[in-house]
Motif scaffolding. Sequence first.
Motif, PDB file in Angstrom:
ATOM      1  N   GLN B 386     -13.986  -7.347   1.749  1.00 37.93           N
ATOM      2  CA  GLN B 386     -13.108  -7.103   3.141  1.00 37.93           C
ATOM      3  C   GLN B 386     -13.286  -7.941   4.304  1.00 37.93           C
ATOM      4  O   GLN B 386     -12.641  -8.402   4.813  1.00 37.93           O
ATOM      5  N   GLN B 472     -11.616  -0.055  -1.612  1.00 41.30           N
ATOM      6  CA  GLN B 472      -9.965   0.010  -1.334  1.00 41.30           C
ATOM      7  C   GLN B 472      -9.252  -0.127  -2.741  1.00 41.30           C
ATOM      8  O   GLN B 472      -8.120   0.682  -2.764  1.00 41.30           O
ATOM      9  N   GLU B 475      -9.273   3.207  -4.062  1.00 44.77           N
ATOM     10  CA  GLU B 475      -8.389   4.116  -3.182  1.00 44.77           C
ATOM     11  C   GLU B 475      -6.935   4.120  -3.669  1.00 44.77           C
ATOM     12  O   GLU B 475      -6.234   4.927  -3.814  1.00 44.77           O
ATOM     13  N   GLU B 535     -12.688   3.749   6.427  1.00 45.30           N
ATOM     14  CA  GLU B 535     -11.718   3.554   5.138  1.00 45.30           C
ATOM     15  C   GLU B 535     -10.653   2.457   5.641  1.00 45.30           C
ATOM     16  O   GLU B 535      -9.503   2.651   5.049  1.00 45.30           O
ATOM     17  N   GLU B 536     -11.056   1.638   6.274  1.00 44.03           N
ATOM     18  CA  GLU B 536     -10.064   0.375   6.772  1.00 44.03           C
ATOM     19  C   GLU B 536      -9.794  -0.123   5.533  1.00 44.03           C
ATOM     20  O   GLU B 536     -10.793  -0.647   4.777  1.00 44.03           O
ATOM     21  N   ASN B 537      -8.391  -0.670   5.329  1.00 46.66           N
ATOM     22  CA  ASN B 537      -8.130  -1.427   4.397  1.00 46.66           C
ATOM     23  C   ASN B 537      -7.608  -2.893   4.531  1.00 46.66           C
ATOM     24  O   ASN B 537      -7.349  -3.092   5.815  1.00 46.66           O
TER      25      ASN B 537
END
Lengths: 167, 558
Positions: B386, B472, B475, B535-537
Motif C-alpha cells: 500500500q 486489503q 477485506e 483499514e485504509e485501502n
Amino acid sequence: MKPHTLSVLVENRPGVLSRVTGLFSRRGFNIESLAVGTCEEPGMSRITIVVIGDDAKVEQVMTQLHKLIDVIKVSDLSENERVERELALIKVNAEPGTSRAEILQIASIFRALIVDVGSKSVILEVTGDTEKIDALEKLLRQYGVKELVRTGKIGILRGSKSVPGSK
Amino acid sequence: MKPGAKILVESLPREGTEIIFGYPGGVVLPIYDELYDSSLRHILVRHEQAAAHAADGYARASGRVGVCLATSGPGACNLVTGIATAYMDSAPIVAITGQVPTNLLGNDAFQESDITGITMPITKHNYLVKSAADISRVVQEAFYIAGTGRKGPVLIDIPKDVSTGLAEDTPLPEKVTLRGYNPTYKGHKRQIDKAVELIVHAERPLIYAGGGVIASNASAELVSLATLVGIPVTTTLMGIGCIPCDHPLNLGMLGMHGTEYANFAVMESDLLIAIGARFDDRVTGKIDTFAPHAKIVHIDIDPAEIGKNKRIDVPIVGDVKAVLQDMLSGLKKNNAYEPWLKKIKHWKQHHPLRVKDDGRLHPQYIVRALSELVKGEAVIVSEVGQNQMWTAQHFCFHHPRTWITSGGLGTMGYGFPAAMGAHFARPDVPVFDIAGDGSIQMNIQEMSTVAANKIPVKVAILNNMYLGMVRQWQELFFDRRYSFTELPPVDFVKIANAYGIDGMRVDSPDDVVPALKASLDCNGPVVMDFRIEREENVFPMVPAGAAINEMIGGHPRS
C-alpha cells in the motif's frame, strides 16, 4: 501444436547448455530431443532442439534464446526444406540358431549395420529420420530389445542455404 | 604479476565505480584485503540482500552501474532476491561473489553454493572466473553487458584461488565486442514512418510510457513529442517521473491502481503508443480487453518484449531515446486531438484521486504533504504494498530517476537499502523511504548501516499494524478473513533510538508537516512512525482478472 526443430549456434563455453535448456523448462516446454556437438566454426557448438509447441510460444522462446550472451544464432529449421537424422544403437536378443537370421535380414532392409555380435545378442546401428528408427524398433521388439540408445535429432537445410553464423 | 583480487579492485574504478556495497567473509578475504588500501568507497551493510538493493538504488538514481560484493555460499545466496529485483526492473548492477577454490568446486565445500547456476534465470549474464588472467576482461564485459541494451544484473563469481592467483595486467580493448550481444539502438526507418503515419491519422492517441523511457534517459524527448503533437501520456509504475506530474498531458499511472482517467483513456484510445513498457498484467488487467479499439505501436530495445503479451501493429526495436528523436523529426504541431483532450479533461475533473479530510491520519495526506514540502526536489524510494501505491498515486514527481521502487518483483524490504544507495548517487537532495510497518521490518537491520555511515535517509513508516495490501485483498475478496496479516504494534522510535537514530511518532494530521520539516532539518537519518488509519485501502482498484475500466472504489461513471 507441432514439432519445431531449432538450430542454435552457441559459444562453446561451460554452462551454455544449461542456459539454453533452462529457458525451455522455465516456459514449461518439454524438450523432445537434444543434440549438441562442435560445428564448422572453431570455438562454437551447434545445439539442435526439438520442441512441440504453438508457433507464438516457440517464437517467444527463440527471441529469449537470442538474448543469451553465449547464443550467436537461433533458427527454426521446420520452416524450410531440410534433412534430419537420428542415430540409434539397439541391442537385440539373438540366440544362435533362432531368430538371428531374421534380425540380420531386417537390419539389411533398414540399412542398419551390425556393429557387435555376442553369444546371445547383436547390436544394430541405424541412421535415419525419427519414423524409420521408430519402425525398426517396433519390428525388433518381438525378439526382445535389451537396450536402446538414441541420439537427439540433428538437422541441416537442403541446398546451398545454410544457417548463417551471426545474429 | 599481481593477485587476482588486486586486478579486480583496480578494474572497478576503470569502469566508473566509486562505491561498492558489501559484506566480507571467508573466500573474499583477499578481495577485502585489497579494498583496505583502495580509494574505492565500501559501505558495510548488515545483510547481503541490502547490498544488492543498495547497488540497485544507486544504479536507478544515477543511471550508472551499481556494484555489490558478497562472500560465497550464504553471502551469495542472500544477494539472490536483490539480483532478481534488479533483473525484473532492468536495473544495471554488477554483483561480485567469492567462491570456494576451484579444486573444491562441486565438492559441497564449506560455504559453497552454485551461485552461477542459481542466478542463471535472474541475471542478464554471469561468469565463473577460472583464472586471474581473465578477471579484467570479465569485469569489462560485465559492466558493458549490465549497462547497455536492456540493462540488467550481471554476476561475477570468483573462486578464492583465482583472487589469490597471480597474473599480468592484460591490455583491454577500447570497446567490448561480443559476437552474441549486439543490441539494436537505431529504430527501423520504415517502422518509424509507419508509426508517424498512424499518429497523424489518429483521433484518440495515447502514450503508455514505462521504465524504458527512464532507463534510456529519454524523458525530455518523450515530453517534447507529447507536447509537440498534443498526445496525452499515462505512465506505468516504473515510468513515473518521465513526464512531470503536473504536466497538462500527464494522466498519471494506469493499471490496477491507476487513475480512472488513465484507464478510461486506454479503453477509448484508437492508437496506443507503448514506449519502453512491457504490457505487464498489473497494467493490462484482462489482456484481451486492454485497449480494445487501439492500433498499437510498441517501441522497446528488447525484441523479446514485442508481441510477448499483446499483438502489436507497429513494432519498433531500438533505444527509446534514438527512436523518439527520429519520430520527432517526422512530426509537426497538431491540434487534431482537441475533442479527445477535452474528453480527458472532463474525466480528470470528475474522477480525481481522493484524500479523505475527516481529521484522521490518512496516508495519502502524508504523501501529499511531503510532496508539497520538497516540490519534486528529492529522491523518493518506496517499499512494496500500500505504501508504494499511495506514493505512486499521490506524490508529485517532477524529474526522472527521483522515484525508485521494486515494480516487477515487488520486493518488500527493497526500499530502505535502495534509499541508502540512492543517497550516494544523489547526495544533493533528500532521500525518503516511504515504508509500511511490514516491509521496513524486512531490512530493518540497515538502521545500523545508516547510523554508522551517517547516511541521511528519512524513513516514513505508514504504520497500520497490518500487512496492508494483503489485508486489503482479504477485506475485498476473502470475506474480511484477516489470515496472518495483523502485525503487533512495534515502537519504531525506540528501535531507531537503539541504533542511534532520531525517531518521531506522529498520530495526528496536525503533526505531519512539522515532523516532515524536522526530518528535513536533520542532517542524519530519521525514522518517522506515522500511525495511520488502520483499514485504509488503495483505491481505485481493478480486481485481478478484470478489465481496467472495471474499477472499484472510484467515482460513479459520469
